[in-house]
Enzyme design. Sequence first.
Site, PDB file in Angstrom:
ATOM      1  N   GLY A 124     -13.604  -7.059   2.467  1.00 52.16           N
ATOM      2  CA  GLY A 124     -14.259  -5.830   2.855  1.00 52.16           C
ATOM      3  C   GLY A 124     -13.980  -4.715   1.886  1.00 52.16           C
ATOM      4  CB  VAL A 169      -9.985   0.371   1.578  1.00 52.36           C
ATOM      5  CG1 VAL A 169      -9.046   1.412   2.177  1.00 52.36           C
ATOM      6  CG2 VAL A 169      -9.463  -1.023   1.884  1.00 52.36           C
ATOM      7  CG  ASP A 185      -2.133 -11.532  -2.743  1.00 54.09           C
ATOM      8  OD1 ASP A 185      -1.858 -12.080  -3.836  1.00 54.09           O
ATOM      9  OD2 ASP A 185      -3.147 -10.833  -2.573  1.00 54.09           O
TER      10      ASP A 185
END
Length: 465
Positions: A223, A225, A335
């Site tokens: 997505g 931000v 990550d």
Amino acid sequence: MGAVATVISPNADRDPDALRRTVTRAMAIGLCVWPAFTLLDAWMCFVAYPGAPFGLFLAYRAGVSLIFLGLWRASRRPTANIRRLFYLLNVTYGLTALVIALMAVHLGGIRSPYMHGISIVALIRAAVIPGHWRRSLPTYVRIGLAFPLVMGAGAVISPIARAEWLTPESLTVFASNYVFVLASSVLGLISGHLVWTAQEQVYRARRVGRYRLQAPIGRGGMGEVWLAWDQALKREVALKLLRVGTGAGPEMVKRFEREAQAAGRLTGAHVVRVFDFGASDDGLYYIAMEYVDGVDLALLVDRDGPLPPARAARLVEQACMALEEAHAAGIIHRDIKPNNLILASGEPGEDLVKLLDFGVARLREPAPGAEHLTRTGMLIGTPAYLAPELWQGGDASERSDIYALGVTLHFLLTGVTPRHAPQGTRVPPELEPLVRRCLATRPEDRMPSARALREALEAAGVRAA
């Protein structure tokens, strides 16, 4: 989703990827338009003004084209410094106007029709890069004044050029032509500001639930931000949205929700906090997070170069504190990398590191049905920071996070990851044993925990000179 989610301050106004694309587009247009006028140069030099130095004009065209090409290539690097790119972009527009003025010296001086080329520069700048008038004004001033400044300098040097300024006929031709240059610069400034204002109004009009979207500040696989305003609690937040139009199905929504749940368990000073999770009336899912005004560690190294051992150790110690809390809560980040570690604005002279992006995090005891979300036959994480066991299909663990943190420390100290390090790259000797142990091939040979690594860094006694 990388650290860019919270890197760019509100003054930057845009998603960094979009800003880089703007520079890429502007330079691509320059590479098409600027050389195309070489044919006009030839006609002017051989027909309209015989004897004009066509070879010099070719050199001008080639030199500016190389600048366009260099900026075009730089803008395509994901780690490119956005502010530096835009500074060089604006300087290039001013330089282009200056070169056109230098060409005009040989094509009629202050009477030269070539000054209209400067009008084209101003109008292209407005079309490609809309912006607030205060930020754009210096560029348009450079564009608008390039011609009279060059001609004025010529008048100081050359008696012939000086005589042109004293001829009423020449001044009339100059004024008649130059008014179009000034008008183009003013119209470019105004139209660019109007387009920028319209874009801002569109951004600010958008709302998701109780959050008013202000400006995009990041983009990732799941997505985007936005910097947003929480109308209920009257504070700025970073609002992560599950992107509309990507065919997000139930699994993607579950993964998004799991990220909110994982990060929401953590409240320490070195983790970007999650405040809220939900969906708007039109089905747009969101996570409201702490907004951090700072730079990620990848950009820090790109800007300043490899860090001194003392500072690198201090930053990684804080990253260890974030991992200590996450691991204690049963969360494997998966990550860890410099892009996901933000250097926030802390006390004067002090670094404050915050860990973000739990989009691929794994819970040690996942909820029923959640484990298959990350078993799609694809590696999870960033390749250069993945532990060997993950490449072999093994499960992520606390020690795979430790491996990624070791790669991060190596990057902070050298500017490159171990996998991409040229021959002869050396980690400072005081931290080399710790880095080597973090990067051990077998998980059991690495530091046993984030706390153990933090304590080892403290015990190493690395201090600023």
